[in-house]
Design a protein around this motif. Structure first.
Motif, PDB file in Angstrom:
ATOM      1  N   ARG A 130       0.847  -1.188   0.000  1.00 51.45           N
ATOM      2  CA  ARG A 130       0.000   0.000   0.000  1.00 51.45           C
ATOM      3  C   ARG A 130       0.882   1.238   0.000  1.00 51.45           C
ATOM      4  O   ARG A 130       1.808   1.346   0.796  1.00 51.45           O
ATOM      5  CB  ARG A 130      -0.914   0.029   1.214  1.00 51.45           C
ATOM      6  CG  ARG A 130      -1.846   1.243   1.216  1.00 51.45           C
ATOM      7  CD  ARG A 130      -2.778   1.268   2.401  1.00 51.45           C
ATOM      8  NE  ARG A 130      -3.670   2.422   2.338  1.00 51.45           N
ATOM      9  CZ  ARG A 130      -4.545   2.757   3.279  1.00 51.45           C
ATOM     10  NH1 ARG A 130      -4.649   2.004   4.371  1.00 51.45           N
ATOM     11  NH2 ARG A 130      -5.309   3.815   3.142  1.00 51.45           N
ATOM     12  N   VAL A 284      -1.510  -4.760   2.062  1.00 48.99           N
ATOM     13  CA  VAL A 284      -2.937  -5.064   2.021  1.00 48.99           C
ATOM     14  C   VAL A 284      -3.102  -6.521   1.623  1.00 48.99           C
ATOM     15  O   VAL A 284      -2.484  -6.974   0.641  1.00 48.99           O
ATOM     16  CB  VAL A 284      -3.672  -4.163   1.002  1.00 48.99           C
ATOM     17  CG1 VAL A 284      -5.148  -4.511   0.942  1.00 48.99           C
ATOM     18  CG2 VAL A 284      -3.485  -2.695   1.365  1.00 48.99           C
ATOM     19  N   ARG A 426      -7.981   0.911  -0.712  1.00 44.86           N
ATOM     20  CA  ARG A 426      -8.061   1.372   0.662  1.00 44.86           C
ATOM     21  C   ARG A 426      -7.922   2.884   0.755  1.00 44.86           C
ATOM     22  O   ARG A 426      -8.514   3.527   1.634  1.00 44.86           O
ATOM     23  CB  ARG A 426      -6.986   0.686   1.510  1.00 44.86           C
ATOM     24  CG  ARG A 426      -7.179  -0.811   1.675  1.00 44.86           C
ATOM     25  CD  ARG A 426      -8.553  -1.152   2.250  1.00 44.86           C
ATOM     26  NE  ARG A 426      -8.769  -0.606   3.572  1.00 44.86           N
ATOM     27  CZ  ARG A 426      -8.498  -1.226   4.707  1.00 44.86           C
ATOM     28  NH1 ARG A 426      -7.977  -2.432   4.692  1.00 44.86           N
ATOM     29  NH2 ARG A 426      -8.740  -0.652   5.862  1.00 44.86           N
ATOM     30  N   GLU A 429     -11.325   4.408   0.061  1.00 38.64           N
ATOM     31  CA  GLU A 429     -12.184   4.261   1.244  1.00 38.64           C
ATOM     32  C   GLU A 429     -11.865   5.310   2.296  1.00 38.64           C
ATOM     33  O   GLU A 429     -12.758   5.942   2.864  1.00 38.64           O
ATOM     34  CB  GLU A 429     -12.011   2.872   1.845  1.00 38.64           C
ATOM     35  CG  GLU A 429     -12.527   1.744   0.976  1.00 38.64           C
ATOM     36  CD  GLU A 429     -12.141   0.382   1.541  1.00 38.64           C
ATOM     37  OE1 GLU A 429     -11.581   0.355   2.662  1.00 38.64           O
ATOM     38  OE2 GLU A 429     -12.407  -0.619   0.883  1.00 38.64           O
ATOM     39  N   ASP A 430     -10.572   5.511   2.545  1.00 33.72           N
ATOM     40  CA  ASP A 430     -10.171   6.441   3.596  1.00 33.72           C
ATOM     41  C   ASP A 430     -10.427   7.895   3.234  1.00 33.72           C
ATOM     42  O   ASP A 430     -10.626   8.740   4.119  1.00 33.72           O
ATOM     43  CB  ASP A 430      -8.687   6.254   3.917  1.00 33.72           C
ATOM     44  CG  ASP A 430      -8.412   4.963   4.672  1.00 33.72           C
ATOM     45  OD1 ASP A 430      -9.383   4.299   5.077  1.00 33.72           O
ATOM     46  OD2 ASP A 430      -7.225   4.628   4.844  1.00 33.72           O
ATOM     47  N   PRO A 439     -14.490  -0.972   6.003  1.00 35.29           N
ATOM     48  CA  PRO A 439     -13.112  -1.135   5.531  1.00 35.29           C
ATOM     49  C   PRO A 439     -12.956  -2.448   4.767  1.00 35.29           C
ATOM     50  O   PRO A 439     -13.484  -3.479   5.159  1.00 35.29           O
ATOM     51  CB  PRO A 439     -12.309  -1.154   6.837  1.00 35.29           C
ATOM     52  CG  PRO A 439     -13.153  -0.414   7.812  1.00 35.29           C
ATOM     53  CD  PRO A 439     -14.575  -0.732   7.437  1.00 35.29           C
ATOM     54  N   GLY A 440     -12.210  -2.370   3.681  1.00 38.06           N
ATOM     55  CA  GLY A 440     -11.979  -3.576   2.896  1.00 38.06           C
ATOM     56  C   GLY A 440     -13.006  -3.814   1.807  1.00 38.06           C
ATOM     57  O   GLY A 440     -12.882  -4.772   1.053  1.00 38.06           O
TER      58      GLY A 440
END
Length: 467
Positions: A130, A284, A426, A429-430, A439-440
């Motif tokens: 990541r 990840v 990810r 998402e953040d 998450p995920g």
């Protein structure tokens, strides 16, 4: 269709340990890996013509690898298949899924089909890196630490002459040492966590660590420190690469001090001349096959397992980085437990518990902090495959007035490129503010393997009658 007692997918530390444990329990084993050789990313083979000294300098636990490889390759009841691309799994209600694989070079014209019907399935598919986005991170010359290490181990070459290594986590140290070994000038190692957070993560309750583990880790750390000290490589904490500069490739980076939450401290920016930079912020789990098999995920996007590495799917086990990032020692311990359980043998899981405790320390010391999002302006590319910027992502969220992941993907195209969200997932998402996405969720992507119609039209090899 080939019937087998235990099918192991992935031949890194976890997969090799699982296959060996299953064989010790008298199970017939098939071990699949997409690479041309076993060992995974951790035990990536040295370049042709490398000396034993080079191998020892760039590898860790190499004796453990060679012992596992010899034991499995010389075992007639363990079939090792390299160059195996798993392209589909067929779920079954109360049994592990049927696994479809194509055997041969990924771009070859003569791959052959194999179909496996396992009584137990062990997934050990590892993880990918990541990297948090920043302006210029898509320039040529910006690498992940794993890419730099792979080139050093596998090809014996450095990614550049003047290289900065940055990000977070203990993985930065072996990468820097490896670059030095292959001739690069490492201008610095930049760790995002500050000394206070590192100490709070690693130092509490030292009595919980076994003396042998402490000595082993201390010796490994000491080797890296000596390698950096010998070349006077500066090691900075509480700092980060906030931008990369250059026209056709990176020529410099901006490094700044950051607060405990990783918010940049204004006025601390420094420009560092480089011709390559390696930036990574952990790993990840690679969960495509696990998700296709129906395995439930934990809140961090890893595969959920019990004390004996069982997933939510009957007869399916998982081990290594796909159950949570923890390093090679934990992967070996989990692989041992998974292989033993898959073969129907109970065993002591104390080794797994002990190494998970060590992994927890690592996450407390080097976990990603939310302030990194302040590095990302509207013009910063987030999804490199589709060239989607953070501004376009935020605009799509506002325009659609939805938190649905599918709608967001279709409207912004983030996560729809060739990597299917492996790099940006990810981060997307953040970056979404106040959304209920678990998450995920971006990890819910399909198995993506190019398949020719002719490859699946031919009968599978090694067909055995089924009961």
């Amino acid at each position: 269709m080939t019937s087998v007692d235990v099918l192991v997918i992935g031949a890194g530390p976890a997969g090799l340990a699982a296959a060996r444990a299953a064989r010790r329990a008298d199970a017939r084993v098939v071990l699949l890996d997409a690479s041309a050789v076993v060992g995974g990313q951790f035990w990536r083979h040295p370049a042709a013509g490398s000396s034993d000294a080079d191998s020892r300098a760039l590898q860790h636990k190499w004796a453990r690898f060679t012992a596992l490889r010899v034991a499995l390759t010389q075992d007639p009841d363990c079939e090792i298949i390299t160059g195996a691309q798993v392209w589909a799994v067929d779920r079954r209600d109360t049994m592990p899924p049927v696994v479809h694989a194509l055997i041969g070079p990924a771009d070859g014209a003569d791959r052959r089909r194999r179909v496996f019907e396992p009584r137990a399935l062990v997934l050990a598919t590892g993880a990918h890196e990541r990297t948090l986005p920043f302006p210029g991170w898509d320039l040529p010359g910006v690498y992940t630490p794993g890419a730099a290490q792979a080139m050093a181990k596998g090809e014996g070459v450095a990614v550049g002459k003047r290289v900065l290594v940055a990000g977070t986590g203990p993985f930065l140290l072996p990468v820097a040492a490896g670059l030095i070994h292959v001739g690069a000038i490492v201008v610095g190692v930049v760790e995002a966590s500050n000394w206070r957070r590192i100490a709070r993560g690693w130092l509490p309750r030292p009595h919980e660590m076994r003396p042998t583990d402490l000595m082993s880790k201390s010796a490994e750390l000491g080797g890296y420190v000596r390698a950096l000290a010998a070349r006077r490589v500066p090691y900075r904490t509480g700092a980060a690469v906030l931008a990369a500069h250059g026209d056709n490739r990176v020529t410099a980076v901006t490094v700044a001090r950051i607060a405990d939450d990783w918010t940049p401290r204004q006025g601390t920016e420094q420009r560092v001349e480089v011709d390559a930079v390696c930036v990574g912020h952990g790993f990840v789990p690679r969960t495509e096959i696990a998700i296709s098999a129906g395995c439930a995920l934990a809140v961090d996007g890893s595969v959920r397992v019990d004390d004996e590495q069982r997933t939510s799917v009957p007869g399916v086990y998982a081990a290594g980085e796909i159950t949570g990032i923890g390093g090679a020692d934990l992967a070996l311990a989990e692989g041992e437990a998974a292989g033993r359980a898959a073969a129907g043998r109970a065993g002591d899981t104390a080794e797994v518990t002990r190494h998970r405790a060590f992994a927890d320390r690592m996450h407390r010391a080097h976990g990603i902090r939310p302030g990194w999002k302040s590095w990302v302006g509207d013009s910063t590319t987030v999804c490199r495959c589709e060239e989607t910027t953070a501004g376009q992502l935020r605009a799509a969220l506002t325009a659609t007035e939805t938190c649905g992941l599918r709608s967001l993907k279709l409207s912004s195209r983030a996560g729809l490129g060739m990597c299917q969200g492996r790099i940006c997932g990810r981060n997307v998402e953040d970056l979404l503010p106040n959304t209920p996405l678990d998450p995920g969720r971006m990890a819910n992507r399909p198995i993506v393997v190019p398949v020719r119609l002719g490859e699946i039209a031919t009968p599978p090899l090694n067909t055995t009658p089924t009961e």
